[in-house]
Design a protein around this motif. Sequence first.
Motif, PDB file in Angstrom:
ATOM      1  N   ALA A  20       0.970  -1.042  -0.041  1.00 61.16           N
ATOM      2  CA  ALA A  20      -0.024  -0.505   0.025  1.00 61.16           C
ATOM      3  C   ALA A  20       0.630   1.166  -0.318  1.00 61.16           C
ATOM      4  O   ALA A  20       0.776   2.262  -0.763  1.00 61.16           O
ATOM      5  N   SER A  21       2.213   1.133   0.842  1.00 61.62           N
ATOM      6  CA  SER A  21       2.752   2.035   1.060  1.00 61.62           C
ATOM      7  C   SER A  21       3.743   2.542  -0.399  1.00 61.62           C
ATOM      8  O   SER A  21       3.876   3.602  -0.982  1.00 61.62           O
ATOM      9  N   ILE A  22       3.908   1.610  -1.540  1.00 64.27           N
ATOM     10  CA  ILE A  22       4.657   2.031  -2.882  1.00 64.27           C
ATOM     11  C   ILE A  22       3.415   2.510  -3.147  1.00 64.27           C
ATOM     12  O   ILE A  22       4.004   3.790  -4.451  1.00 64.27           O
ATOM     13  N   LEU A  23       2.518   1.613  -3.386  1.00 61.78           N
ATOM     14  CA  LEU A  23       1.144   2.460  -4.481  1.00 61.78           C
ATOM     15  C   LEU A  23       1.045   4.017  -4.315  1.00 61.78           C
ATOM     16  O   LEU A  23       0.855   4.486  -4.709  1.00 61.78           O
ATOM     17  N   VAL A  24       1.460   4.265  -2.583  1.00 63.91           N
ATOM     18  CA  VAL A  24       0.481   5.644  -1.968  1.00 63.91           C
ATOM     19  C   VAL A  24       1.774   6.368  -2.108  1.00 63.91           C
ATOM     20  O   VAL A  24       1.573   7.864  -2.761  1.00 63.91           O
ATOM     21  N   LEU A  25       2.786   6.451  -1.611  1.00 67.62           N
ATOM     22  CA  LEU A  25       4.007   6.939  -1.390  1.00 67.62           C
ATOM     23  C   LEU A  25       5.317   6.829  -2.187  1.00 67.62           C
ATOM     24  O   LEU A  25       5.917   7.122  -2.236  1.00 67.62           O
ATOM     25  N   GLY A  26       5.432   5.433  -3.357  1.00 66.51           N
ATOM     26  CA  GLY A  26       6.026   5.266  -4.048  1.00 66.51           C
ATOM     27  C   GLY A  26       7.226   4.173  -2.984  1.00 66.51           C
ATOM     28  O   GLY A  26       7.100   4.785  -2.444  1.00 66.51           O
ATOM     29  N   PRO A  27       8.969   3.812  -3.745  1.00 66.21           N
ATOM     30  CA  PRO A  27       9.086   3.490  -2.981  1.00 66.21           C
ATOM     31  C   PRO A  27      10.084   3.835  -1.713  1.00 66.21           C
ATOM     32  O   PRO A  27       9.853   3.136  -0.933  1.00 66.21           O
ATOM     33  N   PHE A  28      10.731   4.796  -1.416  1.00 65.07           N
ATOM     34  CA  PHE A  28      11.279   6.148  -1.004  1.00 65.07           C
ATOM     35  C   PHE A  28      10.627   5.785   0.172  1.00 65.07           C
ATOM     36  O   PHE A  28      10.859   5.825   1.472  1.00 65.07           O
TER      37      PHE A  28
END
Length: 172
Positions: A20-28
């Motif tokens: 979910a974090s990757i989708l919303v915020l990106g890898p970093f």
Amino acid sequence: VELFHSSHSNVSVSMIVAIASILVLGPFGAILVQLVSGATSEAKMILAQRSRLPQKRASWWRRSTFNVGMLVVSAFASGKVYVLAGGNVGVIVSPPDVLPLILTVTAYVIVNLTLLVGVIFLQTGRDPLQIWRQDFSWGVPINIGGGVICGGSAARGFSMFLSFWCLGFFLS
């Protein structure tokens, strides 16, 4: 959640949070989320298991550092797969993002389990293929399916209700 009492192995839902974090915020952004998730999880484990850990295990510092590092490396690698596969950060699970999402979850599972099998091999000397077959192969389809469905749903829910969450946070 403890998998098998005799193994002292635990699993968490951190992969869903990472996806979910990757989708919303990106890898970093996912790396930062996984740092906090991993540190929180490890603190809980240290406090809960301090009295029952066998003496043969690695020190809490080594275990905690490895576990948090494994989460961070898995999140970073799978986040890069998402971006390289054409996934759009911040545009939550539109039809063109389904294939990048599946590739991202698959990459996360592969990186995470490779690191985990590797460290178990180094600690026990067991054959990596035996470790894979006995402890992890059965869970791969469940992890990938759960990561795609739950990670995508969590990202969608977060993006849909972010304004309500922010309003509630600032009003409280």
